[in-house]
Scaffold this active site. Structure first.
Site, PDB file in Angstrom:
ATOM      1  N   LYS A  66       3.783   1.201  -2.148  1.00 39.67           N
ATOM      2  CA  LYS A  66       2.866   2.357  -2.205  1.00 39.67           C
ATOM      3  C   LYS A  66       3.593   3.702  -2.107  1.00 39.67           C
ATOM      4  CE  LYS A  66      -1.324   0.105  -0.529  1.00 39.67           C
ATOM      5  NZ  LYS A  66      -2.531   0.240   0.293  1.00 39.67           N
ATOM      6  N   ALA A 126      -2.730   5.728  14.626  1.00 37.92           N
ATOM      7  CA  ALA A 126      -2.240   6.961  13.996  1.00 37.92           C
ATOM      8  C   ALA A 126      -1.158   6.636  12.968  1.00 37.92           C
ATOM      9  CB  ALA A 126      -1.719   7.907  15.072  1.00 37.92           C
ATOM     10  N   ASN A 149      -4.204   6.807  20.217  1.00 37.63           N
ATOM     11  CA  ASN A 149      -3.140   5.911  19.751  1.00 37.63           C
ATOM     12  C   ASN A 149      -2.242   5.532  20.916  1.00 37.63           C
ATOM     13  OD1 ASN A 149      -1.749   4.603  17.559  1.00 37.63           O
ATOM     14  ND2 ASN A 149      -0.089   6.086  17.843  1.00 37.63           N
ATOM     15  N   GLN A 242     -12.418   0.816  -2.255  1.00 36.77           N
ATOM     16  CA  GLN A 242     -11.184   1.395  -2.812  1.00 36.77           C
ATOM     17  C   GLN A 242     -10.996   0.903  -4.240  1.00 36.77           C
ATOM     18  OE1 GLN A 242      -8.117  -0.242  -3.693  1.00 36.77           O
ATOM     19  NE2 GLN A 242      -8.953  -2.235  -3.124  1.00 36.77           N
TER      20      GLN A 242
END
Ligand code: ATR
Length: 275
Positions: A66, A126, A149, A242
């Site tokens: 990605k 996070a 977090n 998505q």
């Protein structure tokens, strides 16, 4: 000419994207194919060149590519620039345009459950996934987002970047009853027997509790939330939305997401109940 699309990743055989997009191509009578392609990191650039040569119209990117696909693309949408990560590419005839539909996909999945954008939202985690969701919540107009977090500094950094507030895990547990929406984005719960990322002792009944994990369909976090009479939402909706946003970019058609959530849930061994 028949169009073709793909998802590239390493590994790739587990991906449900081919099933989802081929089902939608069938449903909307579109003459196109969608292939899973195993691409090792060292082969990414060569594979992308080959796909271009063979006239690909668009593709999805999953782990671990990605981020490494970013410098290979001609243009990025805002969602991908904010994340420095791309999960969808659309060829517009000139450019291979990269976008990131993960965060917006998640937000659509909670909006489908009639969430009020003024709700107090607690985002747990996070990392990369949390970042995509925090940016998408902001784009969608959510105004009250708190981030917690394990490593507090990362919660502070993400909150500063997205206009939210950071709290420690302990503070979030103490103030849990204030929140109308809880979003679990950490990897805790992927393996069985893991502890919860935060204690849900003080959660209010009726709170919407969402986990981005969809395999297992019910993480220990969601199980606990259900015991506390919360409305629970697993990651199947985020996965389907998505994909739906990618499908819209490629075809201009908004596909049927409700039916797909049901089909994917059944494929993962569950029963879908729409509440
Ligand atoms: P992703 O891209 O999937 O979000 P990541 O960027 O590695 O992955 O982020 C993982 C997130 O899960 C982080 O919020 C991480 O917390 P830290 O920032 O403290 O590392 C969180 N996480 C992972 N394992 C955890 C655990 N056992 N308990 C609590 N949080 C955990």
């Amino acid at each position: 000419m028949k169009k073709w699309y793909a998802v590239i990743g390493d590994p790739i055989s587990h991906s449900l994207s081919p099933f989802m997009h081929e089902s939608w191509f069938d449903e909307y009578d579109i003459d196109a194919a969608y292939l899973p392609i195993h691409v090792e990191p060292s082969q990414l650039e060569k594979s992308f060149e080959a796909m271009k040569t063979l006239g690909i119209s668009g593709f999805n990117i999953t782990l671990p590519h990605k981020q490494s696909i970013v410098p290979l693309l001609g243009k990025l949408e805002e969602s991908a620039m904010q994340m420095n990560a791309v999960n969808t590419v659309n060829f517009d005839g000139t450019h291979y345009l990269g976008s990131n539909t993960d965060g917006d996909g998640f937000v659509r999945s909670i909006l489908a459950h009639s969430v009020d954008k003024a709700s107090k939202v607690l985002l747990i985690g996070a990392g990369g996934a949390a970042r995509g969701i925090a940016c998408a919540l902001k784009r969608a107009g959510f105004t009250d987002v708190t981030i917690t977090n394990r490593t507090f500094r990362r919660a502070e950094e993400l909150a500063a970047e997205t206009g939210g507030t950071a709290v420690t895990l302990i503070e979030s547990e103490e103030r849990l009853a204030e929140f109308g929406v809880l979003i679990q984005t950490t990897s805790v719960g992927l393996a069985t027997g893991e502890a919860l990322p935060i204690s849900l002792e003080r959660v209010k009944a009726g709170t919407l509790v969402a986990d981005i994990i969809y395999n297992p369909l019910e993480t220990p976090f969601l199980k606990k939330a259900e015991e506390k009479n919360c409305i629970t939402l697993n990651g199947v909706g985020m996965f389907v939305y998505q994909g739906a946003i990618a499908f819209e970019k490629w075809t201009g058609i908004q596909p049927n997401t409700e039916k797909m959530i049901q089909l994917i849930t059944e494929k993962l061994g569950g029963t879908y109940v729409n509440d």
